[in-house]
Structures are given as structure tokens and as C-alpha cells.
Design an enzyme around this catalytic site. Structure first.
Site, PDB file in Angstrom:
ATOM      1  N   LYS A 147     -34.739   4.914 -20.707  1.00 29.09           N
ATOM      2  CA  LYS A 147     -34.668   3.446 -20.575  1.00 29.09           C
ATOM      3  C   LYS A 147     -35.112   2.991 -19.176  1.00 29.09           C
ATOM      4  O   LYS A 147     -35.916   2.070 -19.032  1.00 29.09           O
ATOM      5  CB  LYS A 147     -33.225   2.992 -20.870  1.00 29.09           C
ATOM      6  N   LYS A 183     -16.297 -17.963 -25.937  1.00 26.41           N
ATOM      7  CA  LYS A 183     -17.504 -17.457 -26.614  1.00 26.41           C
ATOM      8  C   LYS A 183     -17.163 -17.061 -28.053  1.00 26.41           C
ATOM      9  O   LYS A 183     -17.855 -17.430 -28.999  1.00 26.41           O
ATOM     10  CB  LYS A 183     -18.020 -16.250 -25.819  1.00 26.41           C
ATOM     11  N   LYS A 236     -39.016 -16.350 -19.269  1.00 26.68           N
ATOM     12  CA  LYS A 236     -40.215 -16.278 -20.099  1.00 26.68           C
ATOM     13  C   LYS A 236     -40.001 -17.168 -21.312  1.00 26.68           C
ATOM     14  O   LYS A 236     -38.881 -17.654 -21.548  1.00 26.68           O
ATOM     15  CB  LYS A 236     -40.512 -14.846 -20.515  1.00 26.68           C
ATOM     16  N   PHE A 294     -34.249  -1.507 -26.499  1.00 22.17           N
ATOM     17  CA  PHE A 294     -35.556  -1.897 -25.958  1.00 22.17           C
ATOM     18  C   PHE A 294     -35.976  -3.302 -26.387  1.00 22.17           C
ATOM     19  O   PHE A 294     -37.140  -3.669 -26.243  1.00 22.17           O
ATOM     20  CB  PHE A 294     -36.627  -0.880 -26.383  1.00 22.17           C
ATOM     21  N   LEU A 295     -35.033  -4.090 -26.928  1.00 24.48           N
ATOM     22  CA  LEU A 295     -35.436  -5.417 -27.405  1.00 24.48           C
ATOM     23  C   LEU A 295     -35.979  -6.265 -26.263  1.00 24.48           C
ATOM     24  O   LEU A 295     -35.594  -6.108 -25.107  1.00 24.48           O
ATOM     25  CB  LEU A 295     -34.265  -6.132 -28.082  1.00 24.48           C
ATOM     26  N   ARG A 296     -36.918  -7.159 -26.643  1.00 24.73           N
ATOM     27  CA  ARG A 296     -37.440  -8.117 -25.667  1.00 24.73           C
ATOM     28  C   ARG A 296     -36.795  -9.457 -25.954  1.00 24.73           C
ATOM     29  O   ARG A 296     -36.837  -9.916 -27.106  1.00 24.73           O
ATOM     30  CB  ARG A 296     -38.956  -8.271 -25.822  1.00 24.73           C
ATOM     31  N   GLU A 297     -36.227 -10.098 -24.963  1.00 23.12           N
ATOM     32  CA  GLU A 297     -35.696 -11.446 -25.192  1.00 23.12           C
ATOM     33  C   GLU A 297     -36.868 -12.325 -25.631  1.00 23.12           C
ATOM     34  O   GLU A 297     -37.980 -12.174 -25.138  1.00 23.12           O
ATOM     35  CB  GLU A 297     -35.035 -11.997 -23.932  1.00 23.12           C
ATOM     36  N   THR A 339     -27.750  -0.570 -20.433  1.00 23.73           N
ATOM     37  CA  THR A 339     -28.619   0.286 -19.616  1.00 23.73           C
ATOM     38  C   THR A 339     -27.775   0.876 -18.497  1.00 23.73           C
ATOM     39  O   THR A 339     -27.245   0.128 -17.661  1.00 23.73           O
ATOM     40  CB  THR A 339     -29.782  -0.557 -19.045  1.00 23.73           C
ATOM     41  N   CYS A 394     -33.382  -7.744 -16.868  1.00 26.47           N
ATOM     42  CA  CYS A 394     -33.579  -6.278 -16.915  1.00 26.47           C
ATOM     43  C   CYS A 394     -34.456  -5.711 -15.800  1.00 26.47           C
ATOM     44  O   CYS A 394     -33.974  -4.907 -14.994  1.00 26.47           O
ATOM     45  CB  CYS A 394     -34.138  -5.882 -18.272  1.00 26.47           C
TER      46      CYS A 394
END
Ligand code: NAD
Length: 433
Positions: A206, A35, A322, A152-155, A122, A262
């Protein structure tokens, strides 16, 4: 500020690129050699809208560095962010903290001067206390504070969310460490609300937030079931309901169940944590159970649609949990596909971004198509499992020509049912009769 980030996954890399853009010198650490080599060579390791440009720009500017060496990154850092995974324990389903504990132990000996160790992973309430003990044990002389800095990011919107957070939660038991975080996020001063709370409160915020959102999705999915039976349109209901500022219009889109890395694991971890404290969280438990049943229900709808057909074939649009990401962890699409494979349904799938990650989970159990039309070849039913915009461009005439039977089960409501029916399809969405 000199920042080290331990764990260069979705959160670590998105946060690292964002902090570098704010002018900090960020070194991302990961234990996976391949990676880090790929990132050093100038390639991102997953798809996230807008990330590649941000990554490339800051890498070129020398503000975003990569290493496998804890020593190299931590000994230079004013702030060390822990962003390793906290997957569910295979048996108990509590948050498995083995990566957190390993990171805390590994970083301890390299702390130089006053350093803040901030947890973005988390983690259950009290984990900050454990991290503090582990570091102290390994390096009794270290001058440090442990802070909880929940993410709190949203993928799919990680870059946007980094620059437009609803709030920043700083869980610190000392003013000195809180000041370091204020400095880190100086760019957001006057733009975003900062909440300075106790470390344990931040850890809890969270889980409380994610569990609430999971319950909200489960609630709208159950209402959608009712609407289908009672001839009510769930979208009209969601709009009218969501306009109430006490409720809000987000997370009121019915679908095949919540997924991702999550909500499923965080609801399980929250329920476990409560049980350990002698508290039964009945609403969260109902959402966990209901969400698992939801995916089975979706598969049953498919089985009903292909009943009596010899060697049935399904075309699947969407594998990611999503739109906007290639992440397939706990994707409802993957669970539904596994359920259908049990019933010997032949599956050909297409996803604009998630083919590689899905292959990692499904291997050769299904075939993968190069585009939407190739997936439809000879299919008896089309299932829509992720809400990618690209699917909206489907030419129904061409699609009809490819399929053996013209049936659409649209579990994301991406198509207009009226238009599909005009082209001779039998169409079933979610939440409408
Ligand atoms: P991820 O699996 O994508 O990345 C974790 C990375 O940590 C991996 O690359 C792994 O190799 C690395 N790692 C593990 N142990 C290490 C060690 N000791 N030293 C160096 N590297 C190590 O996980 P993620 O999705 O980025 O999530 C990370 C944490 O953030 C989790 O606790 C998750 O719940 C939380 N979170 C995730 C999201 C999300 O949308 N993905 C959002 C908010 C919070």
C-alpha cells in the site's frame, strides 16, 4: 458472512455498502454518536458518487447496520475490518496509530469463536504484529488471526472501485484466515487477480503504491514547469509518454500538487518508516519537498497576477482535493487559499459539493458563493483549483461581465485557453507556454 467494520468514514462506509451489496450482513461501528445517528436515520455523512443509492438500498434491505457499540457488532462477526484513520503524527509525521491501537484493544474482549481481524487502514509495516499482541494481551483465549487487507479505492470513484478492483491483496500469515477473505470476496473470483502475500508485504504494498503515484504526479508537475519555459505542450508529451505500457497514461495530468487524505500522509509515513530502518528514500523525499513547494509556486503565480492592484479579489472555482468528492483534507486549494490570505487577498469561492467541508477548515476567512457567477462578482482573477466538469459549462461572456479584470489562472486546465482568449481573457493554464 457477518462483518463488523470499525470506523465509518470514507473507507468504512464505502466498503460496508459494497460488502452489503454482495450479500454480507455488515455492521458499521463508529465512536462518533452523531455520525451513527445520521446514518441510522438514512442519511450519508459525506458525498461520494453513487454511494447514497447503494447505502440506501442495502440499509432498506437490512444488510447494512450501524452502531456505536463494539460489543453488539464484534460479538456477532466472522470478520472484523479495521478502517479507522491513521493521520500523520503532529510532530514526527509518522503514521499515528492511536486509533488503530484503541480499536484493537476495544474489540478484543468481544471476539466470539474464530474471527479474522483485517486491517484496511493504511498502516506501517509491522502494525499487524502489534494488533495481534494487543488483542492477545486483552483476551488471551481469543481464537483469531490478523490479516492486512489494504484498500486502494479512489475518492470520487469509491463505489466503482469497490466493484472493479485492479487487484485484491490478501496479507495473511495463515491459510485459514486467507480462506475467510477469499470467501468474503467470492464475487470477484475469476474477475479480479488475488495476490496472497505475507502480512508485512501487504502493509508495504500500500505504501509503495501510494508513494509511487505521488512521485508520478510530482514528476509530471516538474515536467510541466519545463514545458512552460521551453514552449512544449505537456499534454502532447503526457499522451505520447503514457502510451508506453511500461509507464501508463494515469496520473500524468499536471496540476497544483497532489493532496487528499492519502498521498501527503502516506509519503511522509513511508519516508519516516525508512529512516527508522536506516534507509533514505531520496525520490520520495524529493516528491514531499517538491509538492509543498508546488503549492507555494501556484500562490506566487496568483500574487504576480494581482500585483499592484488595490484590495485584490480572487474568485476560486473548486475547494475539494479533486473532483467527485467533498473531501478537502490536504486539498491544494485550501493550502493555496491560506497562502493568499496571508497576502490580504479577498477570496470568494464556489465548489459544487465541498462547501461544507471547506467551511470546516476555512470558517469565515473567505466568502462562499452559491454558484460560479456569484463567485466572479468584482474579481480580479479567477483561479481554477479543482477539475469539476461543471466549470466547463462557464459562459465566458457572462463571466467577463462579472469580473473587474479578465484574468484566468487555470491550475487544472479545465478550460480551452483559445476560447478564453477569444472572449478577451488573459489565460494561463499549466504546462503550456
Ligand atoms: P475517516 O477519517 O474518514 O474515517 C475514520 C473513522 O474512524 C472516523 O469516522 C472515526 O470517528 C472512526 N474511528 C476512529 N477510532 C475509532 C474507534 N476506536 N472505534 C470506532 N470508530 C473509530 O478515514 P478514511 O479516509 O476512511 O481512512 C481510513 C483509513 O483508510 C486510513 O488509514 C486511510 O489512510 C486509509 N485509506 C483511505 C482512503 C481514502 O481515499 N480515504 C483510501 C485507501 C485507504
Amino acid at each position: 458472512m457477518n462483518v463488523a467494520i470499525i470506523g465509518t468514514g470514507y473507507v468504512g462506509l464505502s466498503t460496508g455498502a459494497g460488502l452489503a451489496e454482495l450479500g454480507h450482513i455488515v455492521t458499521c461501528i463508529d465512536r462518533e454518536f452523531d455520525k451513527i445517528q445520521k446514518l441510522k436515520a438514512g442519511h450519508t455523512t459525506f458525498y461520494e458518487r453513487g454511494l447514497e443509492e447503494l447505502f440506501y438500498k442495502n440499509k432498506q434491505a437490512g444488510r447494512l447496520l450501524f452502531t456505536t457499540s463494539m460489543k453488539e457488532a464484534v460479538s456477532q462477526a466472522d470478520l472484523v475490518i479495521i478502517a479507522v484513520g491513521t493521520p500523520p503524527h503532529p510532530v514526527t509525521k509518522e503514521a499515528d496509530l492511536k486509533y488503530i491501537h484503541a480499536a484493537a484493544t476495544e474489540l478484543a474482549e468481544f471476539l466470539r469463536g474464530y474471527t479474522v481481524v483485517a486491517t484496511k487502514s493504511t498502516v506501517p509495516v509491522g502494525t499487524g504484529d502489534d494488533i495481534e499482541i494487543l488483542i492477545r494481551k486483552k483476551n488471551p483465549q481469543a481464537d483469531f488471526d490478523v490479516v492486512s487487507l489494504p484498500e486502494f479505492l479512489r475518492e470520487g470513484f469509491a463505489v466503482y472501485d469497490f466493484f472493479h478492483p485492479d487487484r485484491i491483496i490478501v496479507g495473511s500469515n495463515t491459510q485459514r484466515a486467507a480462506d475467510v477473505i477469499t470467501q468474503l470476496y467470492g464475487y470477484f473470483s475469476g474477475k479480479t487477480k488475488f495476490f496472497y502475500v505475507k502480512r508485512r508485504s501487504a502493509e508495504m504494498i500500500k505504501y509503495a503504491a501510494n508513494s509511487f503515484l505521488a512521485m508520478k504526479i510530482h514528476y509530471i508537475n516538474e515536467l510541466a514547469n519545463f514545458c512552460e519555459k521551453a514552449d512544449v505542450d505537456i499534454f502532447e508529451v503526457a499522451e505520447g509518454m503514457g502510451a508506453d505500457s511500461r509507464i501508463g497514461d494515469k496520473f500524468l495530468q499536471p496540476g497544483p500538487g497532489y493532496g487528499g487524505s492519502c498521498f501527503p500522509k502516506d509519503t511522509l509515513a513511508m519516508a519516516y518508516m525508512a529512516r527508522q530502518n536506516g534507509v533514505e528514500l531520496s525520490l520520495i523525499n524529493a516528491a514531499i519537498k517538491g509538492n509543498a513547494a508546488r503549492k507555494k509556486e501556484m500562490a506566487e503565480r496568483v500574487l504576480a497576477a494581482v500585483k499592484g492592484i488595490d484590495s485584490p479579489k480572487a474568485a476560486v472555482f473548486g475547494l475539494a482535493f479533486k473532483a467527485g468528492t467533498d473531501d478537502c483534507r490536504e486539498s491544494p486549494a485550501i493550502d493555496i487559499i491560506f497562502e493568499l490570505l496571508e497576502h490580504k487577498i479577498d477570496i470568494c469561492a464556489y465548489d459544487p459539493k465541498a462547501m461544507n467541508t471547506a467551511f470546516g477548515l476555512l470558517g469565515n476567512k473567505i466568502s462562499l458563493a452559491d454558484d460560479m457567477y456569484a463567485a466572479l462578482d468584482g474579481a480580479d482573477v479567477l483561479l481554477v483549483l479543482t477539475e469539476w466538469q461543471e466549470f466547463k459549462t462557464l459562459d465566458f461572456t457572462e463571466a467577463a461581465g462579472k469580473m473587474r479584470r479578465k484574468v484566468i489562472l487555470d491550475f487544472r486546465n479545465v478550460f480551452s485557453g483559445e476560447k478564453a482568449r477569444q472572449h478577451g481573457f488573459s489565460y494561463q493554464g499549466i504546462g503550456r507556454k
